[in-house]
Design a protein around this motif. Structure first.
Motif, PDB file in Angstrom:
ATOM      1  N   THR A  40       0.811  -1.230   0.000  1.00 27.48           N
ATOM      2  CA  THR A  40       0.000   0.000   0.000  1.00 27.48           C
ATOM      3  C   THR A  40       0.838   1.271   0.000  1.00 27.48           C
ATOM      4  O   THR A  40       0.334   2.348   0.305  1.00 27.48           O
ATOM      5  N   GLY A  41       2.098   1.166  -0.283  1.00 29.55           N
ATOM      6  CA  GLY A  41       2.902   2.371  -0.418  1.00 29.55           C
ATOM      7  C   GLY A  41       3.898   2.576   0.707  1.00 29.55           C
ATOM      8  O   GLY A  41       3.806   1.979   1.769  1.00 29.55           O
ATOM      9  N   ARG A  42       4.862   3.475   0.435  1.00 33.44           N
ATOM     10  CA  ARG A  42       5.956   3.695   1.371  1.00 33.44           C
ATOM     11  C   ARG A  42       5.500   4.385   2.654  1.00 33.44           C
ATOM     12  O   ARG A  42       6.046   4.157   3.729  1.00 33.44           O
ATOM     13  N   GLY A  43       4.448   5.240   2.534  1.00 32.67           N
ATOM     14  CA  GLY A  43       3.947   5.928   3.727  1.00 32.67           C
ATOM     15  C   GLY A  43       3.405   4.937   4.742  1.00 32.67           C
ATOM     16  O   GLY A  43       3.720   5.012   5.946  1.00 32.67           O
ATOM     17  N   THR A  44       2.609   3.968   4.266  1.00 31.91           N
ATOM     18  CA  THR A  44       2.073   2.934   5.159  1.00 31.91           C
ATOM     19  C   THR A  44       3.202   2.080   5.719  1.00 31.91           C
ATOM     20  O   THR A  44       3.193   1.693   6.886  1.00 31.91           O
ATOM     21  N   GLY A  56      10.949  -3.617   0.982  1.00 35.19           N
ATOM     22  CA  GLY A  56      11.075  -4.336  -0.274  1.00 35.19           C
ATOM     23  C   GLY A  56       9.707  -4.526  -0.905  1.00 35.19           C
ATOM     24  O   GLY A  56       8.682  -4.092  -0.378  1.00 35.19           O
ATOM     25  N   SER A  57       9.697  -5.184  -2.072  1.00 32.62           N
ATOM     26  CA  SER A  57       8.433  -5.472  -2.761  1.00 32.62           C
ATOM     27  C   SER A  57       8.454  -6.909  -3.230  1.00 32.62           C
ATOM     28  O   SER A  57       9.528  -7.502  -3.415  1.00 32.62           O
ATOM     29  N   SER A  58       7.273  -7.468  -3.440  1.00 28.36           N
ATOM     30  CA  SER A  58       7.202  -8.862  -3.893  1.00 28.36           C
ATOM     31  C   SER A  58       7.802  -9.027  -5.286  1.00 28.36           C
ATOM     32  O   SER A  58       8.260 -10.109  -5.654  1.00 28.36           O
ATOM     33  N   MET A  59       7.830  -7.924  -6.092  1.00 26.79           N
ATOM     34  CA  MET A  59       8.355  -7.995  -7.457  1.00 26.79           C
ATOM     35  C   MET A  59       9.857  -8.255  -7.461  1.00 26.79           C
ATOM     36  O   MET A  59      10.377  -8.963  -8.332  1.00 26.79           O
ATOM     37  N   PHE A  65       8.181  -9.624   6.926  1.00 24.15           N
ATOM     38  CA  PHE A  65       6.831  -9.202   7.315  1.00 24.15           C
ATOM     39  C   PHE A  65       6.143  -8.716   6.041  1.00 24.15           C
ATOM     40  O   PHE A  65       6.583  -7.724   5.438  1.00 24.15           O
ATOM     41  N   SER A  66       5.080  -9.385   5.633  1.00 23.76           N
ATOM     42  CA  SER A  66       4.479  -9.060   4.338  1.00 23.76           C
ATOM     43  C   SER A  66       2.970  -8.868   4.445  1.00 23.76           C
ATOM     44  O   SER A  66       2.284  -9.644   5.117  1.00 23.76           O
ATOM     45  N   THR A  67       2.488  -7.818   3.748  1.00 23.23           N
ATOM     46  CA  THR A  67       1.031  -7.577   3.701  1.00 23.23           C
ATOM     47  C   THR A  67       0.393  -8.296   2.514  1.00 23.23           C
ATOM     48  O   THR A  67      -0.828  -8.245   2.348  1.00 23.23           O
ATOM     49  N   VAL A  68       1.210  -8.942   1.663  1.00 24.79           N
ATOM     50  CA  VAL A  68       0.693  -9.647   0.482  1.00 24.79           C
ATOM     51  C   VAL A  68       1.175 -11.088   0.504  1.00 24.79           C
ATOM     52  O   VAL A  68       2.153 -11.424   1.179  1.00 24.79           O
ATOM     53  N   VAL A  69       0.504 -11.924  -0.249  1.00 18.23           N
ATOM     54  CA  VAL A  69       0.919 -13.317  -0.391  1.00 18.23           C
ATOM     55  C   VAL A  69       2.166 -13.363  -1.270  1.00 18.23           C
ATOM     56  O   VAL A  69       2.183 -12.779  -2.354  1.00 18.23           O
ATOM     57  N   ARG A 118       2.662 -13.209   7.571  1.00 15.89           N
ATOM     58  CA  ARG A 118       1.596 -12.418   6.943  1.00 15.89           C
ATOM     59  C   ARG A 118       0.980 -11.474   7.959  1.00 15.89           C
ATOM     60  O   ARG A 118       0.594 -11.885   9.053  1.00 15.89           O
ATOM     61  N   ILE A 119       0.915 -10.191   7.606  1.00 17.05           N
ATOM     62  CA  ILE A 119       0.334  -9.193   8.496  1.00 17.05           C
ATOM     63  C   ILE A 119      -0.603  -8.283   7.725  1.00 17.05           C
ATOM     64  O   ILE A 119      -0.540  -8.177   6.490  1.00 17.05           O
ATOM     65  N   ASN A 120      -1.477  -7.615   8.456  1.00 16.48           N
ATOM     66  CA  ASN A 120      -2.399  -6.645   7.892  1.00 16.48           C
ATOM     67  C   ASN A 120      -1.737  -5.268   7.907  1.00 16.48           C
ATOM     68  O   ASN A 120      -0.987  -4.963   8.842  1.00 16.48           O
ATOM     69  N   PRO A 121      -1.979  -4.404   6.911  1.00 12.39           N
ATOM     70  CA  PRO A 121      -1.360  -3.064   6.913  1.00 12.39           C
ATOM     71  C   PRO A 121      -1.664  -2.251   8.169  1.00 12.39           C
ATOM     72  O   PRO A 121      -0.873  -1.375   8.545  1.00 12.39           O
ATOM     73  N   THR A 122      -2.797  -2.545   8.823  1.00 15.56           N
ATOM     74  CA  THR A 122      -3.137  -1.805  10.054  1.00 15.56           C
ATOM     75  C   THR A 122      -2.563  -2.475  11.294  1.00 15.56           C
ATOM     76  O   THR A 122      -2.759  -1.975  12.411  1.00 15.56           O
TER      77      THR A 122
END
Length: 623
Positions: free
Chosen positions: A402-406, A428-431, A445-449, A460-464
């Motif tokens: 969801t972006g660098r700010g989050t 980092g990013s999944s890409m 720690f990842s907000t995506v699969v 796996r974690i939630n952005p919040t």
């Protein structure tokens, strides 16, 4: 024979009521007065008196003990919360022992044991048990209980030692509040005028000793034996003389000059040595020897710890004076220290060995517990520093969609809620993850699969960072740290067994754990030596036996859960935790803390008893 009302004496009735109530509550059925008398060691007449005299106070505390003539005694609870609060408190037998000790110290003549039993409303058998315990207390102060056929028993020893023992028996029992307040005001003024510092605990202790001096002198009990000091102490002598002068005037008693050195000794042994004071070179040298011996015996290097070195030396200076002139210093936190600071207490015992070798003084357990408090603080500092060093070496990768700010907000929460270092959290990013070198990271720690396998764990974690996410993070970080339970396997949790004695248990420990040491015989001898120095029972039916000065090749832990308790030293024990850590083990302090936590918590002990396995042990340590 002397007479008194035993029901209104230093709160003893209340402690006796508690003992009776505990018996009734445990049995949960009405009980005959005769049986209560046999269980408590009191006479039936005393039990009936206590039921009558305590009735109104019992009602105020949420219960009553109902009975009629020749009928059983029944416990009735009216207010369960008030009853639970009232039931906590001191042990009646311990209080009774102090009462008997006080009685004997106040006598100038012999008294028959039968007369003492009548006076305290207990059976002869119960009084014999109390006398045995009293003898042990007297021996701590170099006093003896002299026995003379047909005459009875009498305390024999110097007046100085009698006063020290008297203070031990009556520290919680001063009833003359007015005199106590006068003595407090007098002592405060004199110490303040002379800029002489002592701790609050020692201030109150000195007040008691001065009041005891007044009482004993009024009874014509003087210190006849000369107290010879090996050097002069001008400041303390000036204060002692001024105290004696003012006490004689305010309390209307003529205190002879021979008492001055007795007061002077107390001042010397209670002084707070500040950092601005001049420390004796011999004390500093002794402190260094203690720290070097600890490094040699336990593999714990405290030699370069400046704060510990200074604080230990500051404590040792007045302590050595107390030991030289046999002035006891009791620690109100002694049991807690022995129970909860097991490694620190071992270091204190090592210090006691060095003091005995260098100075020729025997360091008692109470003084050791004060030393242990200094070591415990420094061990905590060591553990904290170790965790911080380990944390600096741990890097984490944060993948956020969801972006660098989050991602920055999540980084902030990881730092402030979980103690991670911001500089150790990379983004980092999944890409780009597939081609990234992950060898330096502990987890992602990842907000995506992550659609492919990785060489390190993915959390796996939630952005919040919702509650489910924080729980997953917390679980991972717990498992990532040194887990003491990992050092166990199920064969090291020994349940459903029975032994007949402490030595039998120690022999079994040596047989099972001997392969981690130089020899089985060395381990057993070391276990025995440690018990002789100070028993390792810590309450809650638990004991933590361990070798004193031999180290294992690797950390070893074992748990015994006995079918029936075994008499250890003073208490019965059902749970035995054998803990011996390798000096190369970075998690050695947390291992000992984890086991001590279980041993001090009845709830955790019950869980382990119901499910004696590695998984439950791990859960108890991490709870």
């Amino acid at each position: 024979m002397q007479t008194r009302d035993p029901l209104r004496y230093n709160g003893f009735m209340k402690d006796t009521v508690k003992e009776i109530v505990r018996i009734l509550a445990a049995e949960n059925v009405p009980m005959p007065v005769q049986e209560l008398a046999e269980r408590t060691g009191f006479t039936p007449r005393y039990i009936r008196q206590i039921l009558k005299e305590s009735a109104s106070e019992n009602k105020a505390e949420g219960f009553s003990m109902e009975s009629s003539f020749r009928k059983d005694v029944r416990l009735v609870i009216h207010d369960s919360s008030a009853f639970s609060a009232a039931l906590t408190g001191s042990d009646a037998s311990e209080e009774m022992k102090k009462e008997v000790l006080y009685d004997l110290l106040n006598r100038n003549d012999y008294v028959r044991i039968e007369d003492l039993a009548d006076r305290f409303y207990v059976s002869r058998t119960a009084m014999d048990r109390l006398i045995k315990a009293v003898k042990e207390d007297l021996a701590r102060f170099s006093l003896e209980l002299k026995s003379r056929p047909k005459y009875g028993i009498m305390v024999e020893g110097t007046e100085k030692n009698k006063r020290l023992c008297y203070a031990h028996a009556l520290t919680d029992s001063m009833e003359d509040t007015y005199s106590e307040q006068k003595m407090q005001a007098l002592l405060y003024d004199v110490l303040n005028q002379n800029d002489y510092q002592i701790s609050d605990l020692n201030f109150n202790n000195l007040v008691y000793h001065l009041l005891i001096t007044v009482k004993r002198v009024k009874e014509n009990r003087f210190i006849m034996e000369p107290i010879v000091l090996q050097q002069s102490y001008p400041q303390q002598e000036k204060i002692a003389r001024e105290l004696i002068r003012q006490i004689s005037e305010i309390f209307h008693v003529e205190i002879p000059d021979e008492e001055i050195n007795y007061v002077l000794l107390h001042l010397l042994g209670k002084e707070v040595i500040t950092e601005n004071s001049e420390l004796d070179d011999e004390v500093m040298e002794l402190t260094q020897k203690i720290l070097m011996r600890i490094r040699e015996v336990k593999g714990i290097d405290l030699t370069g710890r400046f704060d510990l070195t200074v604080n230990l030396a500051l404590h040792l200076q007045p302590m050595l004076i107390r030991l030289k002139y046999h002035i006891p210093q009791e620690n109100p936190l002694f049991e807690q220290v022995r129970r909860e600071m097991t490694l620190a207490y071992d270091l204190a015992l090592i210090a006691g060995d060095v003091i005995r070798e260098v100075c020729g003084f025997v360091v008692n357990n109470q003084e050791c517990s004060y030393l242990a408090m200094h070591f415990s603080l420094e061990l905590s500092n060591l553990e904290s520093e170790s965790r911080n060093r380990q944390q600096k070496d741990k890097r984490y990768l944060l993948v956020c969609s969801t972006g660098r700010g989050t991602a920055r907000i999540m980084q902030y929460r990881l730092v402030h809620e979980f103690g991670l270092n911001a500089e150790n959290i990379d983004f980092g990013s999944s890409m780009t993850l597939r081609d990234k070198d992950l060898s330096g990271y502990r987890c992602i720690f990842s907000t995506v699969v992550i659609p492919f396998e990785t060489a390190i764990p993915v959390i796996r974690i939630n952005p919040t960072l919702d509650s489910a996410s924080t729980e997953r993070i917390r679980d991972f970080l717990k498992k990532e740290t040194e887990d003491p339970a990992e050092l166990f396997d199920d064969e090291h949790i020994i349940s459903g067994v029975q032994f007949s004695s402490r030595s039998e248990i120690l022999k079994d420990i040596a047989q099972r754990a001997g392969r981690y040491f130089e020899s089985t015989e060395l381990l057993y001898d070391n276990l025995i030596r440690r018990e002789e120095m100070s028993p390792t029972e810590i309450g809650n039916e638990c004991a933590l036996p361990h070798p004193f000065d031999c180290l294992p090749s690797e950390t070893v832990l074992m748990v015994y859960i006995l079918n029936k308790p075994v008499r250890w030293e003073n208490d019965k024990v059902r749970f035995v935790f054998f803990v011996s850590t390798s000096p190369d083990d970075p998690g050695r302090l947390s291992i000992i803390d984890g086991i001590t936590k279980i041993a001090c918590d009845r709830r955790l002990l019950k869980r382990l008893e119901n499910n004696p396995c590695t998984e439950e042990l791990r859960a108890c340590i991490n709870s």
